[in-house]
Design an enzyme around this catalytic site. Structure first.
Site, PDB file in Angstrom:
ATOM      1  N   GLU A  24      42.915  33.234  38.470  1.00 31.88           N
ATOM      2  CA  GLU A  24      43.132  33.903  37.364  1.00 31.88           C
ATOM      3  C   GLU A  24      44.531  34.716  37.466  1.00 31.88           C
ATOM      4  O   GLU A  24      45.224  34.360  38.456  1.00 31.88           O
ATOM      5  CB  GLU A  24      42.096  35.153  37.384  1.00 31.88           C
ATOM      6  CG  GLU A  24      42.347  36.096  38.670  1.00 31.88           C
ATOM      7  CD  GLU A  24      41.622  37.547  38.661  1.00 31.88           C
ATOM      8  OE1 GLU A  24      42.230  38.364  37.827  1.00 31.88           O
ATOM      9  OE2 GLU A  24      40.720  37.600  39.136  1.00 31.88           O
ATOM     10  N   ALA A 140      32.600  41.945  30.541  1.00 34.92           N
ATOM     11  CA  ALA A 140      32.103  40.577  29.768  1.00 34.92           C
ATOM     12  C   ALA A 140      32.254  39.747  30.814  1.00 34.92           C
ATOM     13  O   ALA A 140      31.622  38.413  30.597  1.00 34.92           O
ATOM     14  CB  ALA A 140      33.532  40.484  28.773  1.00 34.92           C
ATOM     15  N   LYS A 158      33.115  43.845  42.307  1.00 33.11           N
ATOM     16  CA  LYS A 158      33.842  45.034  43.122  1.00 33.11           C
ATOM     17  C   LYS A 158      32.961  46.145  43.341  1.00 33.11           C
ATOM     18  O   LYS A 158      32.049  46.632  42.653  1.00 33.11           O
ATOM     19  CB  LYS A 158      35.050  45.420  41.952  1.00 33.11           C
ATOM     20  CG  LYS A 158      35.943  44.359  41.641  1.00 33.11           C
ATOM     21  CD  LYS A 158      37.174  44.697  40.462  1.00 33.11           C
ATOM     22  CE  LYS A 158      37.963  43.260  40.638  1.00 33.11           C
ATOM     23  NZ  LYS A 158      37.427  42.394  39.807  1.00 33.11           N
TER      24      LYS A 158
END
Length: 303
Positions: A24, A140, A158
């Site tokens: 990412e 999402a 997380k």
């Protein structure tokens, strides 16, 4: 046909049948301070290469979707201040508007699947936020895992999130969460959450086999391979929980909402832990990239 700009290294990997690992770009633009963000991005790519796979850092640059970035493009994302944070819903807007956009877990998964990349390494996925009964703040990432056929290698969700609720939503979406050398969900900064998974693999070959079987029978959903943070960098769960409590209080006092919540909390965690959370984050990112490369190679060898 969806237009993707493949970096030469990624193009060559596809042409030669080499394993590819997606990475990412939000960790570069929104996750860590400069120059640490640039250094970790380059380190993650180097780790994937050392593991025998080809890295493909994903981002949108001036409205074009890139699969694989140059060092100069990584430098740009590390220093620019007007980079959008993209989930799946935002990709089309960024493309149409000619904007730069860094991809979250959800957007990276969506683009990785379009590109034909099966394995994606990240730090931790998003999930159900604490207090979601009042705010409806659910990442999402969870919905994306339910519909994109990508293996996400991470240190769990997380730890600033509601981990039990996150597991419940993943179950609803048909997403298996498989522990890597553990039967307990890692809590990002900590190896222990107290949440048992009931699914465990102990090496890249087993992980690749589990993913290949899920691809056949899982109905098109993704899979989470939950890797504990390195022992030498893992933080004490009670220490982390106390810091999270203070960080959440700061976010509430500042009126932080929506997509700004996670970056704010991660920054607050760095302050509250006097930098220890950043060191742990860096270590687990690198560890996850290493595991992802090994699993991608094992998948390639099993074909």
């Amino acid at each position: 046909m969806t237009k993707l700009i493949l970096a030469p290294e990624v193009q060559a990997a596809f042409a030669n049948g080499q394993p590819v690992v997606a990475l990412e770009s939000t960790v570069i633009s929104h996750g860590l301070p400069y120059p640490h963000n640039r250094e970790i991005a380059l380190q993650l790519e180097a780790t994937v290469r050392a593991g025998g796979a080809v890295p493909a850092t994903i981002a949108v640059i001036q409205g074009q979707v890139h699969v694989g970035l140059t060092n100069e493009q990584i430098e740009h994302f590390a220093t620019a201040t007007d980079v959008l944070k993209l989930s799946r819903r935002d990709i089309g807007y960024a493309v149409a508007a000619g904007r730069d956009g860094a991809t979250t877990v959800a957007a990276t998964m969506a683009i990785a699947e379009l590109a034909g990349i099966q394995v994606f390494a990240t730090g931790g996925i998003g999930g159900v936020h604490r207090g979601a009964r009042d705010t409806w703040d659910v990442s999402a990432d969870l919905g994306e895992l339910g519909k994109s056929s990508v293996l996400v290698v991470c240190a769990g969700a997380k730890s600033i999130l509601d981990l039990p609720a996150t597991l419940e939503v993943l179950e609803t979406y048909g997403v298996p969460v498989v522990g890597y050398t553990t039967e307990e969900l890692p809590a990002f900064y900590s190896a222990h959450s107290g949440l048992q998974l009931g699914r465990r693999v102990d090496d890249p070959t087993q992980a690749a086999a589990a993913w290949a079987a899920h691809r056949l029978y899982g109905g098109g959903s993704g899979m989470v391979l939950a890797v504990p943070p390195p022992v030498e960098k893992a933080l004490d769960p009670q220490f982390v929980e106390a810091a999270i409590g203070r960080a959440i209080a700061q976010a509430e006092a500042a009126g932080i909402r929506g997509a700004a919540v996670t970056p704010f909390l991660l920054s607050a965690m760095a302050r509250e832990t006097e930098g220890e959370s950043i060191a742990t984050n860096t270590a687990l990112l690198n560890n996850n990239a290493q595991v992802a490369a090994q699993v991608a190679v094992a998948l390639f060898q099993s074909v």
